[in-house]
Design a protein around this motif. Sequence first.
Motif, PDB file in Angstrom:
ATOM      1  N   GLN A 254       0.824  -1.221   0.000  1.00 44.15           N
ATOM      2  CA  GLN A 254       0.000   0.000   0.000  1.00 44.15           C
ATOM      3  C   GLN A 254       0.855   1.267   0.000  1.00 44.15           C
ATOM      4  OE1 GLN A 254      -2.425  -1.540   3.579  1.00 44.15           O
ATOM      5  NE2 GLN A 254      -3.862  -0.177   2.551  1.00 44.15           N
ATOM      6  N   THR A 258      -0.037   4.946  -1.860  1.00 48.03           N
ATOM      7  CA  THR A 258      -0.384   5.960  -0.858  1.00 48.03           C
ATOM      8  C   THR A 258       0.461   7.218  -1.063  1.00 48.03           C
ATOM      9  OG1 THR A 258      -0.988   4.280   0.782  1.00 48.03           O
ATOM     10  CG2 THR A 258      -0.445   6.465   1.627  1.00 48.03           C
ATOM     11  N   ALA A 273      -2.776  -2.332  -4.677  1.00 48.43           N
ATOM     12  CA  ALA A 273      -3.200  -2.188  -3.277  1.00 48.43           C
ATOM     13  C   ALA A 273      -3.848  -0.817  -3.068  1.00 48.43           C
ATOM     14  CB  ALA A 273      -1.996  -2.355  -2.354  1.00 48.43           C
ATOM     15  N   LYS A 274      -4.746  -0.781  -2.089  1.00 52.17           N
ATOM     16  CA  LYS A 274      -5.510   0.439  -1.823  1.00 52.17           C
ATOM     17  C   LYS A 274      -4.682   1.393  -0.952  1.00 52.17           C
ATOM     18  CE  LYS A 274     -10.097   1.600   0.040  1.00 52.17           C
ATOM     19  NZ  LYS A 274      -9.635   2.512   1.080  1.00 52.17           N
ATOM     20  N   PHE A 276      -3.659   3.857   1.968  1.00 48.13           N
ATOM     21  CA  PHE A 276      -4.198   3.860   3.333  1.00 48.13           C
ATOM     22  C   PHE A 276      -4.449   5.262   3.874  1.00 48.13           C
ATOM     23  CE2 PHE A 276       0.438   3.370   3.786  1.00 48.13           C
ATOM     24  CZ  PHE A 276       0.744   4.419   4.643  1.00 48.13           C
TER      25      PHE A 276
END
Length: 278
Positions: A254, A258, A273-274, A276
């Motif tokens: 992440q 990010t 991935a997302k 955060f």
Amino acid sequence: MALKNKLLLIVLDGVPYRNWRRLMGNLEGWVQSGDARVWKMRSVLPSTSACCYASMHTGVPPQVHGILANEIRFRVEEPDIFSEVTKAGGVTGAVTHSYWSEFFNRYPFDVVRDIEYDEPGPIAHGRFHTMTNYGHDNQMTPSDTDMFATLTMLTRRFGIDYGILHTVTLDSMGHRFGHDCVQMDNACYYMDSALAAFLPRWLKDGYEVIVTADHGQTDRGHHGGREDEQQDVALYYFGKGRGPEPDALLDQLQLAPTILERLGVPVPASMKAKPFLE
Ligand SMILES: [Zn+2]
């Protein structure tokens, strides 16, 4: 400024979660005063330095980027933070071990050509060290204060939008002495205090700051495998983004999306991935 935000990523190599939370009194003090937030982050597998460096910056696992050991090194093909920031018109800087230059600029590292460079990118302003002849009894790490000062110089001389500092001091201390010892207590204390001297300046200059590690270490000073002590590190965040609940377990993949999102740089499709922070 070309980007929405500017950010510095500080990577202290090989610091397990418990050492951060027990021994880094300045970082913990800023969490307590509400100036920073902290989460636990889990490294990729293998929890080996080179593999983690490549994953932290590309957002893909070692099984995709192919850096599967410290001895397996090449110029990584996937987009990474340096390439995307440069593409968006931002200026990048790195004060790190030479592996970062190999993965994200050119391989192999030529110690004269590459020890220091200023060029269009993807790493626009690089200052590196090789730790040649490093071993159990021969630490060969530069002074952390010298490296923090070098990063600060890059922020002021070149107005970098994204900068990374990576130091192997604590990883080397762990491999040498382990963790349940006065040497490690003191090493963490000195690192925390060296960082504390620079962090307020970076914030004052308008940077968001993330402080974390590539992987943890066992009490015997090992990492590479699948275990909380080897994989789990703390991540401290100084900035205006909103993050998850305090007990969230972050995934190392992440980190790259990010950071790009905080900078206002488009996240490439390879980074799945997302983020955060929002
Ligand atoms: Zn490492």
